[in-house]
Write an enzyme that holds these catalytic residues in place. Sequence first.
Site, short mmCIF file in Angstrom:
data_model
loop_
_atom_site.label_atom_id
_atom_site.label_comp_id
_atom_site.label_asym_id
_atom_site.label_seq_id
_atom_site.Cartn_x
_atom_site.Cartn_y
_atom_site.Cartn_z
N HIS A 262 44.64 37.04 40.37
CA HIS A 262 45.23 37.57 41.82
C HIS A 262 45.75 36.84 42.75
O HIS A 262 45.18 37.00 43.93
CB HIS A 262 44.33 38.63 42.04
CG HIS A 262 42.94 38.39 42.11
ND1 HIS A 262 42.27 37.25 42.75
CD2 HIS A 262 41.77 39.09 41.71
CE1 HIS A 262 41.03 37.41 42.65
NE2 HIS A 262 40.64 38.27 41.93
N HIS B 89 38.42 45.36 34.75
CA HIS B 89 36.75 45.84 34.93
C HIS B 89 36.54 47.10 34.30
O HIS B 89 37.19 48.24 35.01
CB HIS B 89 36.29 45.90 36.50
CG HIS B 89 36.89 44.54 37.16
ND1 HIS B 89 35.74 43.42 37.19
CD2 HIS B 89 38.10 43.76 37.53
CE1 HIS B 89 36.27 42.34 37.88
NE2 HIS B 89 37.59 42.50 38.25
N ASN C 74 31.52 40.91 35.51
CA ASN C 74 30.59 41.13 36.70
C ASN C 74 30.22 42.69 36.72
O ASN C 74 30.27 43.25 37.71
CB ASN C 74 31.22 40.74 38.07
CG ASN C 74 32.55 41.53 38.18
OD1 ASN C 74 33.47 41.66 37.17
ND2 ASN C 74 33.01 41.89 39.39
N LYS D 62 34.01 33.62 33.38
CA LYS D 62 34.50 33.92 34.70
C LYS D 62 33.83 33.16 35.81
O LYS D 62 32.37 33.21 35.76
CB LYS D 62 34.44 35.39 35.10
CG LYS D 62 34.99 36.06 36.29
CD LYS D 62 36.55 35.94 36.40
CE LYS D 62 37.11 36.55 37.78
NZ LYS D 62 37.23 37.97 37.90
N ASP E 234 43.95 43.62 37.20
CA ASP E 234 42.64 43.72 38.06
C ASP E 234 42.29 45.07 38.28
O ASP E 234 41.75 45.69 39.31
CB ASP E 234 42.85 42.89 39.46
CG ASP E 234 41.19 42.80 40.05
OD1 ASP E 234 40.22 43.05 39.24
OD2 ASP E 234 41.45 42.46 41.42
#
Length: 414
Positions: free
Chosen positions: A204, A59, A91, A135, A272
């Site tokens: 994850h 991210h 996101n 995603k 992540d």
Amino acid sequence: MEVVLEGKFLLDKRTIEGYIGIEDGKISKISLREIKGDHKIKVDKGKVILPGLIDVHVHLRDFEESYKESIESGTKAAVHGGITVVFDMPNTKPPIMDEKTLKLREHLFKRKSYADYALGFLLAGNKPVEADFYKIFMGASTGGIYSKNFEEDYIRALDIVSIHAEDYEIIQKYPERPPIAEIRAIERVIEAVKTHKKPAHICHISTAKGLKLLLDSRLEMLSFEVTPHHLFLTRSDYDKNPLLKVYPPLRSEEDRIALWKNIDKVPVIASDHAPHTLEDKEAGAAGLPGLETEVPLLLDAVNKGLITLQDIVEKMHINPIKIFGIENKGFEKGKDADFTIVDMKREWTIRADNLYTKAGWTPYEGWRVKGKVIMTIIRGEVVMEEDEIIGKPRGERIVKKGKHRRNLGSSEEH
């Protein structure tokens, strides 16, 4: 020959001394015999040349959240940590859910990225456009957008889907996100993949039961990842430090041990990387920075006998290339000359002060580790050496294969 790398590297699961020739940013030759070149990079004893490591779950924030992380700061963090390709999660704020926002994202990457990159597209009832991967959030996470009809969005995707597998109804009822939230979501994904036979990748995995479900399913079109924070931290760490809030949450020691016991069967390790400022973390934001610490933590695990360097290469290079269909990467002639060079004997202490991420903190502050990334090479050019970023942003978008089929050890679907 423009550049020659000389030193110890992994070839066919063996560590050998040899030479790697590089021309026009591509691997031109791999040899046990000396190769002549215009410029030689000699890697000393105790150091190992790994193929460029790929992180399929990152991210990078930016847009309206550039104060948390930007493409520039995040990809500097990536190459500092030995990561040559980042998969950009969509996101963001605003989210990447239409062609205009995706093109804006690509424009930013072209100007600002120090690492190569894959562009993601978020599905939640919207029409997909062509992207490197898709995603889906089965339950709300950072950004709050989730799929109200998972199966419909999964079918609609034009390529592989990365899935945040936490059941919406369960996490609405139980905000602490118990293991059953992950388990129930994984069951739904398995059924969808069995029915529709489209590629999916679950992000994850954090529970022993969720892991068992995936290993027992033996579905060729379904892969998954685990994160370093679920391998190295537990619920008791969170109890002592509320900054360790993350989705899915840190689990029990039993869950952590189960991940390690089955680490040889885990196809992918990914960070992540989800940076927030300390102020946002103290206000309850979920997510941990990890781009610069994942490889050192894994190198330390190699030195402790928990895994091997070959395991790292398989989970962060070979398998990501297979799973996500990356055409231009791989340790073979004609592929991009990307390398992560590590010093297996270097002992050092992780400090947030020495990291490039804007997060300003790390879950591993003060951890003493043995093993360090000392150089990162992308397409034949040194982009990081001894903690220093070298040159300007030169990241490029990955090249995807056409319709790619994957085989991660099982050709059965049942």
